[in-house]
Every structure is written in C-alpha cells, then in structure tokens.
Design an enzyme around this catalytic site. Structure first.
Site, PDB file in Angstrom:
ATOM      1  N   LYS A 134      -1.405   4.892   8.036  1.00  0.00           N
ATOM      2  CA  LYS A 134      -0.895   5.736   6.955  1.00  0.00           C
ATOM      3  C   LYS A 134      -1.978   6.067   5.936  1.00  0.00           C
ATOM      4  O   LYS A 134      -2.033   7.188   5.419  1.00  0.00           O
ATOM      5  CB  LYS A 134       0.296   5.055   6.283  1.00  0.00           C
ATOM      6  CG  LYS A 134       1.544   5.040   7.161  1.00  0.00           C
ATOM      7  CD  LYS A 134       2.757   4.514   6.412  1.00  0.00           C
ATOM      8  CE  LYS A 134       4.014   4.623   7.263  1.00  0.00           C
ATOM      9  NZ  LYS A 134       5.235   4.171   6.550  1.00  0.00           N
ATOM     10  N   CYS A 150      -0.355   0.219   7.857  1.00  0.00           N
ATOM     11  CA  CYS A 150      -0.987   0.725   6.640  1.00  0.00           C
ATOM     12  C   CYS A 150      -2.338   1.368   6.940  1.00  0.00           C
ATOM     13  O   CYS A 150      -2.730   2.334   6.284  1.00  0.00           O
ATOM     14  CB  CYS A 150      -1.128  -0.398   5.625  1.00  0.00           C
ATOM     15  SG  CYS A 150       0.461  -0.981   4.986  1.00  0.00           S
ATOM     16  N   LYS A 156      11.864  19.397   3.670  1.00  0.00           N
ATOM     17  CA  LYS A 156      10.694  19.013   4.458  1.00  0.00           C
ATOM     18  C   LYS A 156      10.265  20.127   5.417  1.00  0.00           C
ATOM     19  O   LYS A 156       9.074  20.364   5.608  1.00  0.00           O
ATOM     20  CB  LYS A 156      11.019  17.742   5.255  1.00  0.00           C
ATOM     21  CG  LYS A 156      11.349  16.533   4.402  1.00  0.00           C
ATOM     22  CD  LYS A 156      10.132  15.843   3.876  1.00  0.00           C
ATOM     23  CE  LYS A 156       9.476  15.000   4.923  1.00  0.00           C
ATOM     24  NZ  LYS A 156       8.402  14.142   4.381  1.00  0.00           N
ATOM     25  N   CYS A 179      -2.771  -3.838   7.292  1.00  0.00           N
ATOM     26  CA  CYS A 179      -2.347  -4.088   8.671  1.00  0.00           C
ATOM     27  C   CYS A 179      -2.737  -2.913   9.558  1.00  0.00           C
ATOM     28  O   CYS A 179      -2.942  -1.796   9.098  1.00  0.00           O
ATOM     29  CB  CYS A 179      -0.839  -4.346   8.727  1.00  0.00           C
ATOM     30  SG  CYS A 179       0.190  -2.927   8.266  1.00  0.00           S
ATOM     31  N   ARG A 239       4.039   5.725  -3.228  1.00  0.00           N
ATOM     32  CA  ARG A 239       5.317   6.291  -3.666  1.00  0.00           C
ATOM     33  C   ARG A 239       5.450   6.194  -5.191  1.00  0.00           C
ATOM     34  O   ARG A 239       5.953   7.110  -5.849  1.00  0.00           O
ATOM     35  CB  ARG A 239       6.488   5.574  -2.999  1.00  0.00           C
ATOM     36  CG  ARG A 239       6.549   5.725  -1.482  1.00  0.00           C
ATOM     37  CD  ARG A 239       7.870   5.215  -0.924  1.00  0.00           C
ATOM     38  NE  ARG A 239       8.979   6.075  -1.316  1.00  0.00           N
ATOM     39  CZ  ARG A 239       9.340   7.189  -0.678  1.00  0.00           C
ATOM     40  NH1 ARG A 239       8.654   7.589   0.380  1.00  0.00           N
ATOM     41  NH2 ARG A 239      10.358   7.899  -1.100  1.00  0.00           N
ATOM     42  N   ARG A 276       1.610  21.794   5.141  1.00  0.00           N
ATOM     43  CA  ARG A 276       1.439  20.341   5.155  1.00  0.00           C
ATOM     44  C   ARG A 276       1.735  19.783   6.544  1.00  0.00           C
ATOM     45  O   ARG A 276       1.021  18.896   7.035  1.00  0.00           O
ATOM     46  CB  ARG A 276       2.356  19.706   4.107  1.00  0.00           C
ATOM     47  CG  ARG A 276       2.291  18.181   4.081  1.00  0.00           C
ATOM     48  CD  ARG A 276       3.272  17.613   3.053  1.00  0.00           C
ATOM     49  NE  ARG A 276       3.360  16.171   3.134  1.00  0.00           N
ATOM     50  CZ  ARG A 276       2.565  15.320   2.531  1.00  0.00           C
ATOM     51  NH1 ARG A 276       1.571  15.782   1.783  1.00  0.00           N
ATOM     52  NH2 ARG A 276       2.714  14.016   2.656  1.00  0.00           N
ATOM     53  N   GLU A 318       0.818  -1.209   0.000  1.00  0.00           N
ATOM     54  CA  GLU A 318       0.000   0.000   0.000  1.00  0.00           C
ATOM     55  C   GLU A 318       0.850   1.257   0.000  1.00  0.00           C
ATOM     56  O   GLU A 318       0.485   2.274  -0.608  1.00  0.00           O
ATOM     57  CB  GLU A 318      -0.915   0.015   1.235  1.00  0.00           C
ATOM     58  CG  GLU A 318      -1.888  -1.147   1.313  1.00  0.00           C
ATOM     59  CD  GLU A 318      -1.386  -2.300   2.157  1.00  0.00           C
ATOM     60  OE1 GLU A 318      -2.155  -2.807   2.988  1.00  0.00           O
ATOM     61  OE2 GLU A 318      -0.201  -2.685   1.987  1.00  0.00           O
TER      62      GLU A 318
END
Length: 423
Positions: free
Chosen positions: A227, A224, A390, A162, A105, A396, A100
């Site tokens: 996320k 997952c 970043k 998961c 990506r 963000r 996932e």
C-alpha cells in the site's frame, strides 16, 4: 539529532502525551502487549508567511536551511477485518487497522476538516492547503484546493512495514512456520497472484496480504509495503479527498524506520525506483505518460532512526487488539474490531471518524455548500452509493491499474458499498 531522529521523536512524544486508554497493557497472565506506531510529520520550509500559521513544534536554522516540523496525525494498530465480513460493514467498519494505513486515513480526514474551515471561516489560513488558482478539468469536479507551497510529508513507523520490505527480517527471525511448503500457494487475482501474509518468505518482490496465523480468518487487505508502494503514485490522498484537492505535492518525502530490523536492500526492492517498481520510474516512461499531470511517480527516501517506541515488539509479547487514532484539532479515539471502542461491529453504529461513511459525509458537506459554485457537472442526485463516487474518478483509477499491472497481482477485497445520506 538527525532529522530522521527528530521526526521519530516528535511522533513518540505526541503518542506519550495521549491518554492511556487504548494503549497496550500487561495482561493478567503477565504477557506484555505490543503494537505499531505510525505518525505523519509535516515539514514547512516556505516561512515567508510563518506568522499566518499555527506555531510548529521543532525548528532548525542554518545559513542555507530553515524548516519547521510538526506531528499532525498518528495511529497505532496491527489488526485487519476478515474479508468475508466486509459486506456487512456499511462503510462504518475499518478494513485495515495497521498503523501505517490508519495514519494516512487520519491525514485525509484532517485535510477535509481544513477544507471545511477554509470555506467557512473567513479569517482562517490553513497551513496545509490553499484555494487553487486554476481548475484542473481532468478531475470530475475540478480540483478546488491544492497544497500550500513549501510543505513536505514524512512518515515514521515503529516497525518495519509488513510485506515485501520485511521479508529478510522474517527470514532472520528463525520463524520457519511461515515458510509453509512448496509449491508456492497463492491467492489468484486478475493479472497475477498474491501471497498470503508471510507465507514463503524467501520469495520476494511479490504482493502479499496482511500477515496472520495460518488458521486465522482470511483478510485480503494488502500488506503495508504494497500500500505504501501504491501511494508513491496515487499520493497520500484517498479517492474521496482527491475529488476536491489536487494530489500534486501530497507525496511522502521520507519513510523513517527503526534501526533494528532496517534493511536498505529490502527497502530498495520494495519501494525503490530500481526495484519491483522500476517500470514506473520516470526514467523508463513506459506507462505513466497518459496520467493526469497532477499524478507523478514520486519515490520516497527510506531512513533509519535510533529512536525506540515504548510498546515495540519484544520476544513473547502479544499483539494489542486496540488502535488509537489522533488528528490535530480533532483529538483522539480508540478503535476495537474496526469501530469505536464500546460499540459492537457490524451493528450499524460506532463508525470511526476516519471510516468510509464519515469521510464521504465530509465530502458531501463540501459539495452541498450553497456558496460553492465552482464544481462543474456534478449531479448529486445521480450519486446514490459510495461506489458511484469511486467510479467517477477515472484518472485516479488509471494510475492504480498501472501500478497493479507492474506489481503483477492485486486481488480485490470484497465490496463494502453503502447508500450515501445527503441529508
């Protein structure tokens, strides 16, 4: 076939056409390997200019609805890199090899490729992005690109993700080894606590790390379920891609999961607007009022499919150590231990085309294009490391922090910082 079945079938068909290298095998001792398959399918319903874009693979027409579907990226995998190894990664070793996460990506790499083609090929018309008509100054650079009208994103996953959405399934599996002992043992984090893997599976609604054996090396990569929950707010775009593409519209419309093991109540709790994320629901408006307008709480639908993956988990099967990543127009590659198969991890070589280092190189290439004069106030000479990029993305980061607060715990992984090569 239902739309969810068509979506699953498209991903499975694409996988079946890939070379055998990297796919699960039957080991010499007779044990069969399994893995998870994930794919992202685009739905295009704005077909006024359909002749301008590449032909898509499946279409359906009716008096009121006409859409086309195409699987543009897919990935397999069930592994993660131990947290204590990340400082050696230099941006070249993937942290999370669950399908996932790899497929998201892969989508971001495809989008950066689309940016490159739109900028440099005069006659190229992307079916995913277009030049933005107005610049949003809340981005450090100003968004140069945006989603094309009429695009939706669907994700198919061959196993229940998961983490929180699979806890009831874990309980029903009868694997009581994962229950561990009371009191609940957690990994402390700022503002809350995180459970390790499937430990204490009767405790639900909590942030968890990737699952693994009790005696395995610790990974702090989040599950997952966690996320994917975060992506309902930050979008499918990564922090790198969101420097130049607006996140508006880049949200999942649906998550398609296998009928076997699918539990609607688990999904409502893990992902839904009335579950553990209810404080971020647009109806509550208690936190998200200060977000950049391009970020929105966008809850995806969760649906089941009868389609089955040929390498799905079976009793007594063993996890495959390899991952496959496919990206439209770029092809596929096989990953082992976080790097391209054939390379030694943490050697400074063998970075996947979706690793941090390769992704940041694609962004830098876009910023350094001498024809690109629309990025305001970006002094590349002041950007030395990945963390510098970043840290500039404040809007963000604000969204992410709000989600972390609502989920009550998000222990950060060790740093994987590295110097950016501008040559």
């Amino acid at each position: 076939m239902s739309k969810s079945d068509i979506i699953a079938d498209l991903v499975n068909q694409k996988f079946n056409r890939l070379p055998k290298k990297g796919k699960p095998i039957v080991r010499s001792n007779g044990l069969r390997e399994w893995t998870t398959l994930a794919g992202i399918v685009i739905e295009r319903s704005d077909l006024a200019n359909a002749s301008e874009v590449p032909p898509l693979l499946v279409s359906k027409a009716s008096e009121t609805n006409y859409y086309e579907l195409e699987c543009i990226v897919l990935a397999t995998g069930v592994k993660a890199t131990p947290d204590d190894k990340l400082k050696q990664a230099q941006g070249l070793v993937l942290h999370d090899m669950h399908a996932e996460i790899l497929v998201i990506r892969a989508l971001n790499r495809l989008l950066l490729e689309e940016v490159d083609r739109v900028k440099n090929e005069v006659e190229y018309c992307s079916d995913l992005i277009q030049i933005r008509s107005s610049v949003n100054n809340q981005s450090p650079l100003g968004y140069m690109y945006e989603i094309r009208p009429g695009i939706k994103f669907h994700m198919y996953v061959s196993e229940i993700p998961c983490g929180d959405s699979s806890m009831e399934m874990t309980q029903l599996s009868g694997n009581n080894e994962e229950e561990w002992t009371d009191p609940i043992e957690t990994l402390c984090s700022e503002g809350g606590e995180v459970l390790r893997g499937r430990a204490h599976f009767s405790s639900v609604g909590l942030v968890r790390t990737k699952p693994g054996r009790v005696d395995s090396q610790l990974t702090l990569s989040k599950s997952c379920s966690d996320k994917l929950s975060l992506k309902q707010f930050t979008s499918l775009l990564s922090g790198v891609t969101a420097f130049i593409i607006s996140p508006c519209g880049f949200y999942l419309t649906s998550l398609v999961l296998p009928e076997l093991g699918f539990n609607e109540e688990s999904c409502k709790r893990a992902f839904g607007s009335k579950g553990r994320l209810k404080d971020l629901s647009p109806k509550n408006k208690c936190m998200a009022t200060h977000w950049d307008d391009d970020y929105q709480a966008t809850f995806f639908q969760f649906e089941s499919t009868v389609e089955k993956f040929v390498f799905a988990r079976q009793p007594n099967s063993k996890t495959s150590n390899t991952s496959i990543v496919y990206i439209r127009d770029l092809g596929s590659e096989v990953i082992l231990n976080g790097v391209k198969m054939g390379y030694k991890p943490f050697s400074g070589k063998g970075g996947s085309f979706i690793c941090r280092s390769m992704m940041i190189q694609k962004l830098v290439h876009a910023l350094q294009n001498p024809q690109n004069t629309s990025f305001p106030n970006m002094d590349l000479q002041s950007v030395l490391q990945y963390s510098d990029i970043k840290s500039r993305w404040l809007s963000r980061q604000m969204v992410k922090q709000d989600v972390y607060t609502v989920l009550k715990g998000w222990k950060r992984t060790s740093s994987d910082d590295f110097i950016i090569d501008f040559i």
